[in-house]
Design a protein around this motif. Structure first.
Motif, PDB file in Angstrom:
ATOM      1  N   VAL A 125       0.842  -1.210   0.000  1.00 39.93           N
ATOM      2  CA  VAL A 125       0.000   0.000   0.000  1.00 39.93           C
ATOM      3  C   VAL A 125       0.869   1.249   0.000  1.00 39.93           C
ATOM      4  CG1 VAL A 125      -1.710   1.313   1.313  1.00 39.93           C
ATOM      5  CG2 VAL A 125      -1.937  -1.170   1.112  1.00 39.93           C
ATOM      6  N   LEU A 126       1.895   1.274   0.858  1.00 41.25           N
ATOM      7  CA  LEU A 126       2.786   2.436   0.915  1.00 41.25           C
ATOM      8  C   LEU A 126       3.552   2.604  -0.400  1.00 41.25           C
ATOM      9  CD1 LEU A 126       4.253   2.028   4.535  1.00 41.25           C
ATOM     10  CD2 LEU A 126       2.361   3.471   3.788  1.00 41.25           C
ATOM     11  N   TYR A 146      -5.194   2.068  10.904  1.00 41.82           N
ATOM     12  CA  TYR A 146      -6.135   2.811  10.071  1.00 41.82           C
ATOM     13  C   TYR A 146      -5.385   3.531   8.957  1.00 41.82           C
ATOM     14  CZ  TYR A 146      -9.624   6.299   8.747  1.00 41.82           C
ATOM     15  OH  TYR A 146     -10.499   7.083   8.048  1.00 41.82           O
ATOM     16  N   LEU A 147      -5.852   3.328   7.713  1.00 45.89           N
ATOM     17  CA  LEU A 147      -5.165   3.883   6.551  1.00 45.89           C
ATOM     18  C   LEU A 147      -6.072   4.863   5.826  1.00 45.89           C
ATOM     19  CD1 LEU A 147      -3.574   0.614   5.097  1.00 45.89           C
ATOM     20  CD2 LEU A 147      -2.425   2.380   6.438  1.00 45.89           C
ATOM     21  N   LYS A 148      -5.553   6.064   5.608  1.00 46.75           N
ATOM     22  CA  LYS A 148      -6.257   7.068   4.824  1.00 46.75           C
ATOM     23  C   LYS A 148      -5.234   8.042   4.275  1.00 46.75           C
ATOM     24  CE  LYS A 148     -10.122  10.316   4.879  1.00 46.75           C
ATOM     25  NZ  LYS A 148     -11.193  10.945   5.700  1.00 46.75           N
ATOM     26  N   PHE A 149      -5.247   8.221   2.944  1.00 49.88           N
ATOM     27  CA  PHE A 149      -4.287   9.096   2.295  1.00 49.88           C
ATOM     28  C   PHE A 149      -5.041  10.100   1.430  1.00 49.88           C
ATOM     29  CE2 PHE A 149      -2.299   4.836   2.541  1.00 49.88           C
ATOM     30  CZ  PHE A 149      -1.317   5.119   3.482  1.00 49.88           C
ATOM     31  N   PRO A 150      -4.679  11.382   1.493  1.00 44.69           N
ATOM     32  CA  PRO A 150      -5.384  12.378   0.676  1.00 44.69           C
ATOM     33  C   PRO A 150      -5.134  12.205  -0.816  1.00 44.69           C
ATOM     34  CG  PRO A 150      -3.508  13.369   1.814  1.00 44.69           C
ATOM     35  CD  PRO A 150      -3.665  11.998   2.368  1.00 44.69           C
ATOM     36  N   GLU A 151      -3.965  11.650  -1.189  1.00 47.54           N
ATOM     37  CA  GLU A 151      -3.623  11.539  -2.604  1.00 47.54           C
ATOM     38  C   GLU A 151      -4.030  10.209  -3.227  1.00 47.54           C
ATOM     39  OE1 GLU A 151       0.236  10.691  -0.282  1.00 47.54           O
ATOM     40  OE2 GLU A 151      -1.638  11.767  -0.039  1.00 47.54           O
ATOM     41  N   MET A 152      -4.540   9.255  -2.425  1.00 47.54           N
ATOM     42  CA  MET A 152      -4.921   7.944  -2.961  1.00 47.54           C
ATOM     43  C   MET A 152      -6.143   7.410  -2.226  1.00 47.54           C
ATOM     44  SD  MET A 152      -2.602   4.469  -3.405  1.00 47.54           S
ATOM     45  CE  MET A 152      -2.492   4.147  -1.639  1.00 47.54           C
ATOM     46  N   ASP A 153      -7.161   7.002  -2.976  1.00 48.99           N
ATOM     47  CA  ASP A 153      -8.368   6.409  -2.396  1.00 48.99           C
ATOM     48  C   ASP A 153      -8.155   4.916  -2.201  1.00 48.99           C
ATOM     49  OD1 ASP A 153      -9.714   8.849  -2.439  1.00 48.99           O
ATOM     50  OD2 ASP A 153     -10.462   8.513  -4.479  1.00 48.99           O
ATOM     51  N   ARG A 240       3.249   9.649  11.850  1.00 51.99           N
ATOM     52  CA  ARG A 240       2.357   8.650  11.269  1.00 51.99           C
ATOM     53  C   ARG A 240       3.049   7.866  10.156  1.00 51.99           C
ATOM     54  NH1 ARG A 240      -1.623   5.268  12.425  1.00 51.99           N
ATOM     55  NH2 ARG A 240      -3.066   4.911  10.699  1.00 51.99           N
ATOM     56  N   ASP A 241       3.797   8.547   9.302  1.00 54.38           N
ATOM     57  CA  ASP A 241       4.511   7.863   8.227  1.00 54.38           C
ATOM     58  C   ASP A 241       5.566   6.915   8.786  1.00 54.38           C
ATOM     59  OD1 ASP A 241       3.006   9.133   6.323  1.00 54.38           O
ATOM     60  OD2 ASP A 241       4.496  10.692   5.891  1.00 54.38           O
TER      61      ASP A 241
END
Length: 301
Positions: A125-126, A146-153, A240-241
């Motif tokens: 995922v990363l 919990y995974l949530k990224f602004p640049e990837m859905d 977080r990263d």
């Protein structure tokens, strides 16, 4: 007809784009996988056949060739099951949608069509985020943070049917809420509780501020190990990263840990082998040096 979808391959913690290309031709019933697949990838054809047949798809009189590109990179693990099944359906025109290259699929398949997590999924995922994918279909794993990224859905699916329905516009994915995390992380060892040792503590504080290596020497019982074990408590808490990087490394080793805020502390035994410290082996795994990433590696003689 030929079809292509995007997947992520892993070389250790580093990822690269794998194009899953499928060509379906009239002929004898067969599925062939090329592109340096290992045993787990070769077995994917049996899982794909069982999953598609359990969902009612007919694959008779079809000669299907699956190419995992780039062909020079060795492919390993069951992460290719899900994208190969989607690409097979596209090539057979059972799925009539356009899937851009910026949309990826990762996940293993069960015989009844369920999409399942696999070892090293967080690292994939990363890697997908770093490689610029805009959307990623993957199975939900409660063991992951919990995974949530602004640049990837991230589209979490539990089965092949759900993924097909979403691609055709007939299903909405489940939204997972971020679980509550404790504000602080407690430990029975704390640098502030060490009495005296003024010069040693000052040296360690300097090392923590400048990210320096430290050599501690002295007679047995003078507090060297205690100082080293308390050292992580004066390091900055993990971002977080950094937490995700650390968890992905431990998952590649086969460990499941929660999202830690404190930097890791690794203390291998003095008789540990070079492979356990450096990493590698027949089936390469991270060693103690990698597991101490963003933390402390204590080598005690």
């Amino acid at each position: 007809m030929c079809a292509k979808v995007t997947n992520i391959g892993l070389k250790g913690l580093e990822g690269y784009v794998v194009n899953v290309e499928v060509g379906a031709f009239v002929g004898n019933d067969s599925i062939k996988i090329v592109g340096l697949p290992d045993a787990a990838v070769k077995e994917s054809k049996l899982r794909i056949l069982a999953a598609l047949r359990s969902l009612g798809y007919i694959l008779s009189s079809q000669n299907i060739i699956i190419n995992l590109s780039p062909a020079e990179q060795k492919k390993s693990g069951p992460t290719f099951d899900f994208p190969m099944a989607i690409s097979v359906l596209l090539s057979l025109k059972e799925l009539t949608v356009t899937i851009p290259e910026e949309i990826g699929f990762i996940g293993a398949l069960s015989l009844d069509g369920l999409v399942q997590p696999f070892e090293g999924m967080l690292a994939a995922v990363l890697a997908a985020k770093k490689l610029g994918l805009r959307k990623l279909y993957l199975p939900y794993d409660a063991k992951l943070p919990y995974l949530k990224f602004p640049e990837m859905d991230l589209i979490f699916v539990s089965s092949l049917n759900e993924a097909i329905s979403y691609l055709e516009g007939g299903w909405q994915p489940t939204v997972h809420q971020e679980p509550e995390q404790p504000e602080t992380e407690t430990t029975y060892l704390n640098f502030a509780q060490i009495i005296c040792q003024r010069y040693a503590k000052n040296a360690l504080e300097t090392a923590a501020a400048g990210e320096h290596h430290v050599l501690i020497s002295g007679p047995p019982g003078c507090g060297k190990s205690l100082l080293a074990e308390c050292f992580p408590t004066i390091l900055p808490v993990l971002t977080r990263d950094a937490q995700l990087e650390m968890i992905s490394l431990y998952q590649l080793r086969g460990y499941n840990i929660a999202a830690p805020k404190m930097p890791p502390f690794r203390n291998p035994h003095h008789s540990a082998s070079s492979v356990s410290i450096i990493g590698g082996g027949t089936f390469p795994k991270p060693g103690e040096i990698s597991l101490a990433h963003r933390g402390v590696l204590f080598l005690d003689n």
